[in-house]
Design a protein around this motif. Structure first.
Motif, PDB file in Angstrom:
ATOM      1  N   GLY A 168     -12.895  -6.539  -0.246  1.00 43.90           N
ATOM      2  CA  GLY A 168     -12.499  -7.162  -1.502  1.00 43.90           C
ATOM      3  C   GLY A 168     -11.974  -6.106  -2.444  1.00 43.90           C
ATOM      4  N   TYR A 169     -11.660  -6.544  -3.637  1.00 46.18           N
ATOM      5  CA  TYR A 169     -11.092  -5.657  -4.643  1.00 46.18           C
ATOM      6  C   TYR A 169     -11.686  -5.997  -6.007  1.00 46.18           C
ATOM      7  N   ARG A 170     -11.608  -5.068  -6.936  1.00 46.02           N
ATOM      8  CA  ARG A 170     -12.013  -5.275  -8.327  1.00 46.02           C
ATOM      9  C   ARG A 170     -10.797  -5.009  -9.196  1.00 46.02           C
ATOM     10  N   LEU A 171     -10.491  -5.942 -10.088  1.00 48.08           N
ATOM     11  CA  LEU A 171      -9.282  -5.892 -10.906  1.00 48.08           C
ATOM     12  C   LEU A 171      -9.624  -5.754 -12.381  1.00 48.08           C
ATOM     13  N   ASP A 172      -8.935  -4.848 -13.048  1.00 48.95           N
ATOM     14  CA  ASP A 172      -9.019  -4.692 -14.504  1.00 48.95           C
ATOM     15  C   ASP A 172      -7.635  -4.945 -15.091  1.00 48.95           C
ATOM     16  N   VAL A 173      -7.576  -5.656 -16.225  1.00 54.24           N
ATOM     17  CA  VAL A 173      -6.312  -5.879 -16.942  1.00 54.24           C
ATOM     18  C   VAL A 173      -6.555  -5.568 -18.414  1.00 54.24           C
ATOM     19  N   SER A 174      -5.625  -4.844 -19.029  1.00 57.11           N
ATOM     20  CA  SER A 174      -5.801  -4.370 -20.401  1.00 57.11           C
ATOM     21  C   SER A 174      -4.457  -4.315 -21.118  1.00 57.11           C
ATOM     22  N   THR A 175      -4.503  -4.217 -22.442  1.00 57.28           N
ATOM     23  CA  THR A 175      -3.295  -3.963 -23.228  1.00 57.28           C
ATOM     24  C   THR A 175      -3.339  -2.589 -23.882  1.00 57.28           C
TER      25      THR A 175
ATOM     26  N   ALA B 209     -10.775  -0.780  -4.367  1.00 56.59           N
ATOM     27  CA  ALA B 209     -11.146  -1.397  -3.092  1.00 56.59           C
ATOM     28  C   ALA B 209     -12.659  -1.364  -2.964  1.00 56.59           C
ATOM     29  N   VAL B 210     -13.220  -2.420  -2.362  1.00 53.04           N
ATOM     30  CA  VAL B 210     -14.674  -2.528  -2.224  1.00 53.04           C
ATOM     31  C   VAL B 210     -15.009  -2.823  -0.763  1.00 53.04           C
ATOM     32  N   ASN B 211     -16.106  -2.211  -0.282  1.00 58.97           N
ATOM     33  CA  ASN B 211     -16.688  -2.584   1.000  1.00 58.97           C
ATOM     34  C   ASN B 211     -18.192  -2.335   0.927  1.00 58.97           C
ATOM     35  N   GLY B 212     -18.877  -2.389   2.040  1.00 55.14           N
ATOM     36  CA  GLY B 212     -20.330  -2.237   2.049  1.00 55.14           C
ATOM     37  C   GLY B 212     -20.830  -0.907   1.533  1.00 55.14           C
ATOM     38  N   ASN B 213     -19.948   0.083   1.448  1.00 53.76           N
ATOM     39  CA  ASN B 213     -20.333   1.406   0.946  1.00 53.76           C
ATOM     40  C   ASN B 213     -20.122   1.552  -0.556  1.00 53.76           C
ATOM     41  N   GLY B 214     -19.553   0.536  -1.206  1.00 52.50           N
ATOM     42  CA  GLY B 214     -19.301   0.605  -2.647  1.00 52.50           C
ATOM     43  C   GLY B 214     -17.828   0.434  -2.964  1.00 52.50           C
ATOM     44  N   ALA B 215     -17.450   0.946  -4.115  1.00 51.52           N
ATOM     45  CA  ALA B 215     -16.068   0.788  -4.599  1.00 51.52           C
ATOM     46  C   ALA B 215     -15.363   2.137  -4.620  1.00 51.52           C
ATOM     47  N   SER B 216     -14.062   2.092  -4.415  1.00 49.99           N
ATOM     48  CA  SER B 216     -13.235   3.299  -4.502  1.00 49.99           C
ATOM     49  C   SER B 216     -13.012   3.654  -5.972  1.00 49.99           C
ATOM     50  N   ALA B 217     -12.355   4.760  -6.175  1.00 48.21           N
ATOM     51  CA  ALA B 217     -11.873   5.096  -7.517  1.00 48.21           C
ATOM     52  C   ALA B 217     -10.763   4.108  -7.878  1.00 48.21           C
ATOM     53  N   SER B 218     -10.466   3.987  -9.146  1.00 50.69           N
ATOM     54  CA  SER B 218      -9.405   3.091  -9.591  1.00 50.69           C
ATOM     55  C   SER B 218      -8.040   3.595  -9.123  1.00 50.69           C
TER      56      SER B 218
ATOM     57  N   LYS C 177     -13.078  -7.758 -12.297  1.00 46.49           N
ATOM     58  CA  LYS C 177     -13.045  -9.080 -11.678  1.00 46.49           C
ATOM     59  C   LYS C 177     -12.991  -8.963 -10.158  1.00 46.49           C
ATOM     60  N   ALA C 178     -13.880  -9.663  -9.480  1.00 46.58           N
ATOM     61  CA  ALA C 178     -13.892  -9.668  -8.016  1.00 46.58           C
ATOM     62  C   ALA C 178     -12.735 -10.500  -7.489  1.00 46.58           C
ATOM     63  N   VAL C 179     -11.979  -9.924  -6.549  1.00 45.09           N
ATOM     64  CA  VAL C 179     -10.829 -10.584  -5.932  1.00 45.09           C
ATOM     65  C   VAL C 179     -10.920 -10.345  -4.424  1.00 45.09           C
ATOM     66  N   VAL C 180     -10.660 -11.373  -3.633  1.00 47.99           N
ATOM     67  CA  VAL C 180     -10.766 -11.215  -2.179  1.00 47.99           C
ATOM     68  C   VAL C 180      -9.420 -10.993  -1.492  1.00 47.99           C
ATOM     69  N   SER C 181      -8.317 -11.257  -2.183  1.00 48.28           N
ATOM     70  CA  SER C 181      -6.991 -11.066  -1.578  1.00 48.28           C
ATOM     71  C   SER C 181      -6.300  -9.879  -2.253  1.00 48.28           C
ATOM     72  N   THR C 182      -5.035  -9.686  -1.948  1.00 46.41           N
ATOM     73  CA  THR C 182      -4.289  -8.571  -2.538  1.00 46.41           C
ATOM     74  C   THR C 182      -3.384  -9.018  -3.686  1.00 46.41           C
TER      75      THR C 182
END
Length: 76
Positions: free
Chosen positions: A12-19, A56-65, A32-37
């Protein structure tokens, strides 16, 4: 629509959106958790610059942004 390339091994993925370069976040788009690209981003203001980034997220945690992607919405 925010979109990005798939990462091998990601579940899965984690998404941030900002201005404002991630000092604050668009409501509902802070880690925000997202399962697609891709993800439809709603609630945008016309003629406004937005930035988004993903992790990017998997069982080991999340990557850097990822690098931030900047987009500007169309004027009405």
């Amino acid at each position: 629509t925010a979109n990005w390339n798939a990462v091998t091994g990601a579940t899965g993925y984690r998404l941030d959106v900002s201005t404002d370069n991630f000092t604050t976040f668009l409501t509902g788009f802070n880690d925000k958790a997202v399962v697609s690209t891709s993800e439809v981003v709603s609630g945008l203001t016309p003629n406004t610059n937005y930035q988004y980034r993903v992790r990017a997220v998997n069982g080991n945690g999340a990557s850097a942004s990822s690098n931030a992607i900047s987009v500007t919405t169309l004027a009405t």
